[in-house]
Design an enzyme around this catalytic site. Structure first.
Site, short mmCIF file in Angstrom:
data_model
loop_
_atom_site.label_atom_id
_atom_site.label_comp_id
_atom_site.label_asym_id
_atom_site.label_seq_id
_atom_site.Cartn_x
_atom_site.Cartn_y
_atom_site.Cartn_z
N TRP A 127 0.76 -1.21 -0.14
CA TRP A 127 0.12 0.04 -0.09
C TRP A 127 0.78 1.21 0.07
O TRP A 127 1.85 1.40 0.80
CB TRP A 127 -0.85 -0.05 1.09
CG TRP A 127 -2.05 1.44 1.25
CD1 TRP A 127 -2.60 1.53 0.35
CD2 TRP A 127 -2.08 1.96 2.66
NE1 TRP A 127 -3.30 2.68 1.00
CE2 TRP A 127 -3.12 2.88 2.11
CE3 TRP A 127 -1.64 1.71 3.80
CZ2 TRP A 127 -3.66 3.67 3.02
CZ3 TRP A 127 -2.15 2.89 4.62
CH2 TRP A 127 -3.13 3.84 4.05
N ASP A 208 -1.16 -5.94 8.87
CA ASP A 208 -1.95 -4.67 8.53
C ASP A 208 -3.51 -5.87 8.13
O ASP A 208 -3.30 -6.37 7.17
CB ASP A 208 -1.75 -4.03 7.22
CG ASP A 208 -2.59 -2.87 6.89
OD1 ASP A 208 -3.52 -2.91 7.41
OD2 ASP A 208 -2.22 -1.97 6.13
N ALA A 210 -6.95 -4.84 6.80
CA ALA A 210 -7.58 -3.79 6.68
C ALA A 210 -8.97 -4.22 5.87
O ALA A 210 -9.90 -3.24 5.71
CB ALA A 210 -7.05 -2.79 5.73
N LYS A 243 -13.69 -0.44 5.40
CA LYS A 243 -14.46 -1.32 4.42
C LYS A 243 -15.50 -2.08 4.91
O LYS A 243 -16.57 -2.12 4.36
CB LYS A 243 -13.18 -2.10 3.84
CG LYS A 243 -12.01 -1.37 3.47
CD LYS A 243 -12.14 -0.31 2.54
CE LYS A 243 -11.20 0.41 1.74
NZ LYS A 243 -10.24 1.14 2.73
#
Length: 393
Positions: A127, A208, A210, A243
């Site tokens: 990212w 991470d 996400a 999300k």
């Protein structure tokens, strides 16, 4: 004071949004910024979250401070959501943060306190904001091989060899699921090999997470974290609700820490809170409180899971449909990997010049490295998009 400053370079992804808004073409398509869009192109509020917000509005009697750690019920709910019963609760700590980015920065600052000479290893690619966040905390970065653009698959053997270059005490940043920007994930067998390597070489896992729920399912997407928790002595997880709860602007995230024992976890958690005190003092309450209500209410929780599953299934169907359309238009299997990937993103594997051509000729907006937002696809436009892609090859 400011005369020595120069203009900061624009954020490439957010700049795309401005270009898209200013494009007058009716047939334009936004595949850039990573937000979920429904079949109409809208990013709506999830029904379970809306109901939770109504309850919050009706029951909230004060706006006084909650505390540095944020909503306690939210923190407990996030531990259950991510770790389930994979590890003893007394080895786990969670605190609410200002979004997933806030969690990443808090963990980076904690690493700087704990081991200032650690190098944070990032996947190639990763990212776009990972390196800036880590560098802002004063830490060094290095990269390990991850993605093969030619095949659309993980370069796993190269990844393992690359990680062997890390020294004891270094930190390995891993995508728990739905790798951003590629959508190519490790299998659980590969996660086991990575976990064993981390222990063998004394490396610290920094995950991470996400997109939990956007890949193969809520539990399936957390399987990597739970596997690691049963093998490694300690780890850190940055979790985001942007999300899977669609609370993007409310900035809801969490730091989750696993210590080698209860005392180590207590100490690490106290230091994490001291970091948040300096960064932003206390996290925003509204979004996390709504998430907490959803996580604590059985009926709302089931309604949320159903809606999340509908979003996940739609993205899988879009992947399959787009891959099939590209197969037909290109008369090749070059893009079949899109159907196998998971999450919100994949890379087409075309050049930046070809990406520019898609934007200029057809009003199709995606990031320069050809990362596209799967949720930005439209069911009735897959064939047109595939034709446009093949035309610029």
């Amino acid at each position: 004071m400011f005369e020595s400053l120069t203009l900061a370079p624009p954020d490439k992804i957010l700049s795309l949004s401005v270009m898209y808004r200013n494009d007058p073409r009716a047939e334009k398509m936004d595949l850039g910024v990573g937000v979920y869009k429904d079949a109409t192109g809208a990013t709506t509020i999830m029904k379970a979250v809306r109901e939770a917000e109504k309850r919050l509005y009706d029951g909230q009697t004060t706006k006084t401070y909650v505390g540095m750690g944020g909503d306690d019920g939210f923190n407990k709910g996030m531990i259950r959501l991510v770790f389930a019963d994979s590890v003893s609760a007394d080895r786990l700590f969670s605190c609410q943060t200002a979004g997933g980015s806030g969690a990443l920065r808090t963990i980076a600052e904690l690493l700087k306190k704990a081991r200032p000479d650690t190098t944070v290893w990032l996947s190639d690619p990763t990212w776009a904001n990972h390196a800036p966040i880590v560098h802002a905390a004063g830490l060094k970065t290095a990269t390990y091989p991850y993605f093969d653009a030619a095949t659309g698959s993980v370069r796993f053997e190269a990844m393992i060899e690359g990680l062997k270059s890390a020294k004891a005490g270094d930190t390995i940043l891993l995508h728990g699921c739905c790798h951003n920007p590629t959508g190519a994930n490790l299998t659980l067998d590969q996660w086991k090999i990575v976990a064993d390597l981390l222990v063998e070489r004394g490396l610290f896992p920094f995950v991470d997470l996400a997109y939990q729920g956007f890949g193969d399912g809520l539990d399936e997407d957390a399987a990597s974290v739970r596997l690691l928790a049963g093998i490694v002595p300690e780890m850190a997880v940055a979790s985001s609700c942007s999300k899977n709860f669609a609370v993007y602007r409310d900035r809801v995230g969490a730091v989750l820490l696993l210590g080698k024992d209860a005392e180590a976890t207590k100490i690490a958690g106290s230091q994490a809170l001291s970091v948040t005190r300096v960064l932003y003092s206390m996290p925003p309450d509204h979004g996390a409180a709504a998430v907490r209500i959803v996580l604590e209410d059985p009926a709302l929780y089931e309604a949320w899971k159903t809606e999340l599953e509908e979003m996940r299934s739609r993205m899988l169907n879009l992947r399959k449909g787009f891959a099939e359309a590209l197969r037909q238009q290109s008369n090749s299997s070059r893009f079949d990997f899109i159907a196998d990937h998971r999450g919100m993103f994949s890379r087409l594997g075309i050049t930046e010049a070809q990406v520019d051509a898609l934007r200029e000729k057809f009003g199709i907006y995606m990031v320069g490295d050809s990362r596209f937002n799967v949720a930005g696809l439209k069911e009735d436009k897959l064939e047109d998009l595939a034709k446009a892609v093949v035309s610029v090859l």
